[in-house]
Motif scaffolding. Structure first.
Motif, PDB file in Angstrom:
ATOM      1  N   UNK A   1      10.525  70.280  32.423  1.00  0.00           N
ATOM      2  CA  UNK A   1      11.211  69.770  31.247  1.00  0.00           C
ATOM      3  C   UNK A   1      11.862  70.956  30.548  1.00  0.00           C
ATOM      4  N   UNK A   2      12.795  70.724  29.617  1.00  0.00           N
ATOM      5  CA  UNK A   2      13.573  71.829  29.038  1.00  0.00           C
ATOM      6  C   UNK A   2      12.773  72.915  28.325  1.00  0.00           C
ATOM      7  N   UNK A   3      11.607  72.571  27.819  1.00  0.00           N
ATOM      8  CA  UNK A   3      10.725  73.564  27.206  1.00  0.00           C
ATOM      9  C   UNK A   3       9.396  73.479  27.963  1.00  0.00           C
ATOM     10  N   UNK A   4       8.479  74.425  27.789  1.00  0.00           N
ATOM     11  CA  UNK A   4       7.239  74.402  28.572  1.00  0.00           C
ATOM     12  C   UNK A   4       6.245  73.341  28.115  1.00  0.00           C
ATOM     13  N   UNK A   5       6.643  72.088  28.265  1.00  0.00           N
ATOM     14  CA  UNK A   5       5.806  70.947  27.893  1.00  0.00           C
ATOM     15  C   UNK A   5       5.469  70.164  29.152  1.00  0.00           C
ATOM     16  N   UNK A   6       4.429  69.334  29.073  1.00  0.00           N
ATOM     17  CA  UNK A   6       3.985  68.560  30.230  1.00  0.00           C
ATOM     18  C   UNK A   6       4.335  67.083  30.121  1.00  0.00           C
ATOM     19  N   UNK A   7       4.876  66.663  28.963  1.00  0.00           N
ATOM     20  CA  UNK A   7       5.196  65.251  28.750  1.00  0.00           C
ATOM     21  C   UNK A   7       6.394  65.122  27.822  1.00  0.00           C
ATOM     22  N   UNK A   8       7.218  64.122  28.103  1.00  0.00           N
ATOM     23  CA  UNK A   8       8.334  63.762  27.223  1.00  0.00           C
ATOM     24  C   UNK A   8       8.512  62.264  27.305  1.00  0.00           C
ATOM     25  N   UNK A   9       8.868  61.636  26.186  1.00  0.00           N
ATOM     26  CA  UNK A   9       9.110  60.191  26.145  1.00  0.00           C
ATOM     27  C   UNK A   9      10.547  59.906  25.771  1.00  0.00           C
ATOM     28  N   UNK A  10      11.107  58.888  26.388  1.00  0.00           N
ATOM     29  CA  UNK A  10      12.437  58.357  26.078  1.00  0.00           C
ATOM     30  C   UNK A  10      12.200  56.903  25.715  1.00  0.00           C
ATOM     31  N   UNK A  11      12.557  56.503  24.489  1.00  0.00           N
ATOM     32  CA  UNK A  11      12.185  55.174  23.990  1.00  0.00           C
ATOM     33  C   UNK A  11      13.392  54.375  23.517  1.00  0.00           C
ATOM     34  N   UNK A  12      13.220  53.052  23.569  1.00  0.00           N
ATOM     35  CA  UNK A  12      14.194  52.111  23.013  1.00  0.00           C
ATOM     36  C   UNK A  12      13.415  51.129  22.137  1.00  0.00           C
ATOM     37  N   UNK A  13      13.926  50.890  20.938  1.00  0.00           N
ATOM     38  CA  UNK A  13      13.315  49.943  20.014  1.00  0.00           C
ATOM     39  C   UNK A  13      14.343  48.885  19.637  1.00  0.00           C
ATOM     40  N   UNK A  14      13.869  47.678  19.354  1.00  0.00           N
ATOM     41  CA  UNK A  14      14.730  46.586  18.873  1.00  0.00           C
ATOM     42  C   UNK A  14      14.460  46.417  17.395  1.00  0.00           C
ATOM     43  N   UNK A  15      15.511  46.584  16.585  1.00  0.00           N
ATOM     44  CA  UNK A  15      15.356  46.459  15.139  1.00  0.00           C
ATOM     45  C   UNK A  15      16.453  45.567  14.579  1.00  0.00           C
ATOM     46  N   UNK A  16      16.224  45.069  13.375  1.00  0.00           N
ATOM     47  CA  UNK A  16      17.182  44.178  12.743  1.00  0.00           C
ATOM     48  C   UNK A  16      18.368  44.880  12.179  1.00  0.00           C
TER      49      UNK A  16
END
Length: 137
Positions: free
Chosen positions: A122-137
């Motif tokens: 990943x772009x920085x020395x991390x072991x996890x990244x999340x990509x999220x989508x939310x449905x909002x009004x």
């Protein structure tokens, strides 16, 4: 289209917003466990060359979920609005079981769709990244 930045989530590592709303959908950029304004990463020990010596995936999971929540709230959304989560892990074999257990703590009642993939880095020395989508009004 509206763009959003959170004062609590880590600064983006490139030219992009934390989130962007299109219609009733909120798209979050990839979010990792870094902390805003800090060089250190929760749960990560680096050597002098900047290479990862050790990391704690459970600490990183809690930090990344905290950051996702911060971006959602800064965008006028809630955790319960999440409908899709893509998870990037750098070590599926070693980290998936721990990640999955912690994920269940946070998403037990929400249950968005989810895809989990292993990536080389990943772009920085991390072991996890999340990509999220939310449905909002």
């Amino acid at each position: 289209m509206n763009s959003y930045q959170s004062d609590e989530a880590p600064e983006p590592v490139g030219l992009y917003p934390h989130a962007r709303k299109v219609g009733n959908l909120l798209f979050l950029s990839g979010i990792g466990p870094r902390e805003r304004g800090k060089q250190s990463i929760p749960g990560v020990t680096l050597n002098e060359q900047g290479d990862v010596v050790s990391y704690d995936i459970s600490v990183q999971c809690h930090a990344v979920f905290k950051n996702v929540r911060a971006v959602l709230e800064a965008s006028g959304a809630k955790w319960e609005h999440l409908v899709d989560v893509t998870v990037f892990l750098t070590n599926m074999k070693e980290d998936f079981h721990t990640f999955n257990a912690i994920y269940a703590e946070y998403f037990g009642d929400v249950q968005p769709c989810r895809t989990t993939v292993e990536v080389t880095a990943l772009p920085t020395p991390i072991a996890i990244e999340l990509k999220c989508i939310a449905a909002i009004g």
